[in-house]
Design an enzyme around this catalytic site. Structure first.
Site, PDB file in Angstrom:
ATOM      1  N   SER A 196       1.484   5.356   2.859  1.00 35.75           N
ATOM      2  CA  SER A 196       0.909   5.927   4.083  1.00 35.75           C
ATOM      3  C   SER A 196       1.644   7.204   4.506  1.00 35.75           C
ATOM      4  O   SER A 196       2.755   7.487   4.056  1.00 35.75           O
ATOM      5  CB  SER A 196       1.015   4.889   5.203  1.00 35.75           C
ATOM      6  OG  SER A 196       2.384   4.661   5.471  1.00 35.75           O
ATOM      7  N   CYS A 209      -7.089   5.049  -1.867  1.00 36.48           N
ATOM      8  CA  CYS A 209      -6.806   6.357  -1.265  1.00 36.48           C
ATOM      9  C   CYS A 209      -7.880   7.362  -1.639  1.00 36.48           C
ATOM     10  O   CYS A 209      -8.010   8.395  -1.017  1.00 36.48           O
ATOM     11  CB  CYS A 209      -5.448   6.866  -1.721  1.00 36.48           C
ATOM     12  SG  CYS A 209      -5.430   7.221  -3.469  1.00 36.48           S
ATOM     13  N   PHE A 251       0.553  -1.176  -1.444  1.00 35.68           N
ATOM     14  CA  PHE A 251      -0.038  -2.468  -1.819  1.00 35.68           C
ATOM     15  C   PHE A 251      -1.361  -2.320  -2.558  1.00 35.68           C
ATOM     16  O   PHE A 251      -1.807  -3.261  -3.213  1.00 35.68           O
ATOM     17  CB  PHE A 251      -0.257  -3.332  -0.561  1.00 35.68           C
ATOM     18  CG  PHE A 251      -1.506  -2.955   0.204  1.00 35.68           C
ATOM     19  CD1 PHE A 251      -2.743  -3.482  -0.156  1.00 35.68           C
ATOM     20  CD2 PHE A 251      -1.464  -2.066   1.271  1.00 35.68           C
ATOM     21  CE1 PHE A 251      -3.900  -3.121   0.527  1.00 35.68           C
ATOM     22  CE2 PHE A 251      -2.604  -1.702   1.954  1.00 35.68           C
ATOM     23  CZ  PHE A 251      -3.829  -2.231   1.580  1.00 35.68           C
TER      24      PHE A 251
HETATM   25  P1  NAD Z   1       2.807   1.855   3.319  1.00 39.37           P
HETATM   26  O1  NAD Z   1       3.266   3.223   3.617  1.00 39.37           O
HETATM   27  O2  NAD Z   1       2.727   0.869   4.415  1.00 39.37           O
HETATM   28  O3  NAD Z   1       3.760   1.208   2.193  1.00 39.37           O
HETATM   29  C1  NAD Z   1       4.143   1.930   1.045  1.00 39.37           C
HETATM   30  C2  NAD Z   1       5.607   1.636   0.736  1.00 39.37           C
HETATM   31  O4  NAD Z   1       6.437   2.192   1.768  1.00 39.37           O
HETATM   32  C3  NAD Z   1       5.909   0.164   0.660  1.00 39.37           C
HETATM   33  O5  NAD Z   1       6.736  -0.060  -0.455  1.00 39.37           O
HETATM   34  C4  NAD Z   1       6.591  -0.140   1.981  1.00 39.37           C
HETATM   35  O6  NAD Z   1       7.576  -1.130   1.860  1.00 39.37           O
HETATM   36  C5  NAD Z   1       7.210   1.180   2.397  1.00 39.37           C
HETATM   37  N1  NAD Z   1       7.121   1.435   3.847  1.00 39.37           N
HETATM   38  C6  NAD Z   1       6.118   1.100   4.681  1.00 39.37           C
HETATM   39  N2  NAD Z   1       6.331   1.559   5.918  1.00 39.37           N
HETATM   40  C7  NAD Z   1       7.509   2.217   5.885  1.00 39.37           C
HETATM   41  C8  NAD Z   1       8.261   2.930   6.853  1.00 39.37           C
HETATM   42  N3  NAD Z   1       7.840   3.065   8.112  1.00 39.37           N
HETATM   43  N4  NAD Z   1       9.408   3.476   6.469  1.00 39.37           N
HETATM   44  C9  NAD Z   1       9.840   3.361   5.210  1.00 39.37           C
HETATM   45  N5  NAD Z   1       9.149   2.693   4.241  1.00 39.37           N
HETATM   46  C10 NAD Z   1       7.998   2.135   4.566  1.00 39.37           C
HETATM   47  O7  NAD Z   1       1.402   2.001   2.577  1.00 39.37           O
HETATM   48  P2  NAD Z   1       0.413   0.828   2.175  1.00 39.37           P
HETATM   49  O8  NAD Z   1      -0.228   0.292   3.400  1.00 39.37           O
HETATM   50  O9  NAD Z   1       1.090  -0.115   1.261  1.00 39.37           O
HETATM   51  O10 NAD Z   1      -0.660   1.642   1.312  1.00 39.37           O
HETATM   52  C11 NAD Z   1      -1.801   2.224   1.870  1.00 39.37           C
HETATM   53  C12 NAD Z   1      -1.614   3.708   2.080  1.00 39.37           C
HETATM   54  O11 NAD Z   1      -1.245   4.321   0.853  1.00 39.37           O
HETATM   55  C13 NAD Z   1      -2.884   4.419   2.511  1.00 39.37           C
HETATM   56  O12 NAD Z   1      -2.564   5.364   3.479  1.00 39.37           O
HETATM   57  C14 NAD Z   1      -3.372   5.097   1.243  1.00 39.37           C
HETATM   58  O13 NAD Z   1      -4.177   6.231   1.438  1.00 39.37           O
HETATM   59  C15 NAD Z   1      -2.077   5.451   0.614  1.00 39.37           C
HETATM   60  N6  NAD Z   1      -2.238   5.657  -0.814  1.00 39.37           N
HETATM   61  C16 NAD Z   1      -2.194   6.932  -1.268  1.00 39.37           C
HETATM   62  C17 NAD Z   1      -2.394   7.178  -2.608  1.00 39.37           C
HETATM   63  C18 NAD Z   1      -2.379   8.568  -3.133  1.00 39.37           C
HETATM   64  O14 NAD Z   1      -2.219   8.747  -4.336  1.00 39.37           O
HETATM   65  N7  NAD Z   1      -2.528   9.583  -2.283  1.00 39.37           N
HETATM   66  C19 NAD Z   1      -2.617   6.111  -3.499  1.00 39.37           C
HETATM   67  C20 NAD Z   1      -2.626   4.814  -2.985  1.00 39.37           C
HETATM   68  C21 NAD Z   1      -2.425   4.596  -1.635  1.00 39.37           C
END
Ligand code: NAD
Length: 519
Positions: free
Chosen positions: A249, A304, A172
């Site tokens: 995440s 991130c 997000f």
């Molecule tokens: P999230 O993992 O909750 O969601 C990311 C995607 O995965 C979404 O499309 C969601 O629908 C899906 N998802 C969520 N939980 C899931 C599960 N248990 N099983 C399968 N799919 C699932 O992440 P978020 O809250 O949207 O984003 C924040 C996180 O992303 C933070 O940890 C941040 O550090 C990380 N992030 C990392 C980078 C990077 O390049 N390293 C960049 C941006 C964000």
């Protein structure tokens, strides 16, 4: 919000839910260049984080809808992969132009759905736009290698060819930039793709789809489905999907990496972070403190690459009161308000989690220097706001250090020497980014070489590389072996074919010379 405060039963409830469904706009899918309404019974309400009012309803695409998206991508692949590299380049030229022309619209959508300030939303789009601009260099980026004369009359050369149908799953926090890390690179290399944006803010992706169509992307080249876990499982299992790009995440990233790899797919997975900023006493105080405040609290800490941990070395600890004063002056407001420095968190649940991590720090003995909990934002009383918060004398054993907080919270520590600071950074399992602030080149070099972190800034608080390089998070922040965008992105979205050919000299025949200019 009025809608959610009602509790209805029986036929009233049915009537009301029909009225509600008709009154709130829905987010469409994008399949075969058409915006398609989902037939699903499962909808996710998307709330504006500054007001908690429902903005749109996002469908959980049905199995049949997801299958039709993959079928569209599969059908488009043979023709798309056979377009010339110059055709694909021209579409990228058009796309980058359209993104620039629609910058304000994209930014406004991001602020409404995600909450970040408008200026920051423009930055979100711009960092993605730069990837599209880089894609315009595809004729040189996709070059293979050659050796002439590997044997008598024999040469070997390689092509970088597309994989087929690929998929992207995005978080997000960067609703434009991260989708733009994925589908333009995939498409320009000749792949077709399925994108599943975050169910919490898919609006920017949908605008980008409009622009792809306008830029001349043929039907089926890029498709969008929506949902949460079911759509992710579908992508991990679909036999026609060759590769998955994931950003989000740890929990989701590890799961997707394992499930996708087990199914024989190529997976790149960018995950969470705990980025340390090391402040040396010889640093330029003013610019260091300004950088720290911006990088810790900008985007409400939901980056991130946010610098969420500060390590003050030696006498640099004396600057902490000034840091607190700078952070205190930041204005917390709805993202579209012109004076906002930081906006709300994505959801009430995110706010609760951040507040509970702050409390855990206090309970475990950290010193509260600035408490952003309980902040009231006039006119936006229902928003998910947390103000800048600084916890000092944090210890690596504390929960607020061990977990990624993903909120406007700076965890502050002290170290006697540079070696002590390096030890802390190296002991942390994450390897996304780090920064050192110093005026000593030798100190900077030692830090750069000894810290096992993928992206290092020297007097640069958020060292996210431009797309001629790649985003090189490492250790606990990444799974896979080819990073996002840049050269590694091209490698991820292509496979190599190596051709060895022999044309014997004695078989050469002379032909009439061509006198026209070869085109
Ligand atoms: P999230 O993992 O909750 O969601 C990311 C995607 O995965 C979404 O499309 C969601 O629908 C899906 N998802 C969520 N939980 C899931 C599960 N248990 N099983 C399968 N799919 C699932 O992440 P978020 O809250 O949207 O984003 C924040 C996180 O992303 C933070 O940890 C941040 O550090 C990380 N992030 C990392 C980078 C990077 O390049 N390293 C960049 C941006 C964000």
């Amino acid at each position: 919000s009025a809608v959610r405060s009602f509790k209805l039963v029986g036929s009233n409830a049915v009537q009301f839910s029909r009225f509600y469904a008709a009154s709130v706009p829905t987010t469409k899918m994008f399949i075969n260049n058409e915006f398609v309404e989902s037939k699903t019974q499962k909808w996710i309400d998307l709330h504006n984080p500054a007001t908690n009012e429902v903005v749109t309803r996002v469908p959980e695409s049905t199995q049949a809808e997801m299958e039709s998206a993959v079928a569209a991508a599969k059908e488009a692949f043979p023709a798309w992969s056979n377009t010339t590299v110059l055709t694909r380049q021209q579409i990228m030229f058009k796309l980058q132009d359209l993104i620039k022309k629609n910058m304000d619209r994209l930014a406004a959508n991001i602020t409404q759905e995600q909450g970040k300030t408008l200026v920051d939303a423009v930055g979100d789009v711009t960092r993605g736009l730069q990837v599209v601009e880089h894609c315009c260099s595809i004729p040189s980026l996709q070059l293979g290698e050659t050796i002439a004369g590997i044997s008598k009359d024999m040469d070997t050369f390689t092509f970088r060819l597309p994989l087929g149908v690929v998929a992207g799953i995005t978080p997000f926090n960067f609703p434009a930039m991260i989708p733009l890390w994925m589908f333009p690179m995939a498409a320009v290399c000749g792949n077709t793709s399925i994108l599943k944006p975050s169910e919490r803010d898919p609006g920017a992706t949908m605008i980008l789809m409009e622009l792809c169509k306008e830029a001349g992307m043929p039907p089926g080249v890029v498709n969008v489905i929506h949902g949460a876990h079911d759509s992710v499982n579908f992508i991990c299992d679909a036999p026609d999907i060759q590769a998955i790009s994931f950003v989000g995440s740890d929990q989701a990233g590890q799961y997707i990496y394992e499930r996708g790899s087990k199914n024989g797919k190529r997976v790149q997975s960018n995950m969470g972070a705990k980025n340390h900023g090391v402040i040396m006493p010889d640093a330029n105080k003013e610019s260091t403190l300004t950088s720290l405040v911006g990088a810790a609290f900008g985007a409400a800490g939901q980056r991130c690459m946010a610098l969420s941990t500060a390590i003050f070395v030696g006498e640099a600890r004396e600057w902490i009161p000034e840091l607190v004063e700078k952070a205190r002056k930041l204005k917390v407001n709805a993202g579209h308000e012109p004076d906002a420095d930081l906006g709300p968190l994505i959801s009430p649940a995110a706010k609760d989690r951040v507040c509970s991590l702050i409390q855990s720090g206090v309970d475990q003995g950290a010193k509260m220097l600035l408490d952003g909990r309980g902040i009231a934002v006039k006119g936006y009383e229902k928003g998910n706001f947390v103000g800048p918060t600084i916890l000092h004398q944090v210890d690596p054993s504390m929960r607020c250090y061990q977990e990624e907080i993903f909120g406007p919270v700076l965890v502050s520590m002290e170290a006697e020497t540079l070696d002590d600071a390096i030890k802390i950074v190296k002991s942390n399992p994450y390897g996304n980014g780090t920064a050192i602030f110093t005026t000593n080149g030798a100190t900077a070099r030692k830090y750069t070489m000894e810290c096992d972190v993928g992206q290092v800034g020297v007097n640069v608080p958020i060292p996210v590389p431009l797309p001629m390089f790649s985003f090189t998070g490492s250790r606990g922040s990444f799974r896979g072996d080819q990073n996002f965008y840049g050269k590694q992105g091209i490698q991820f979205y292509t496979q190599i074919r190596t051709v060895t050919q022999q044309w014997k000299e004695e078989d050469a025949v002379s032909s009439r010379p061509a006198t026209n200019m070869p085109v």
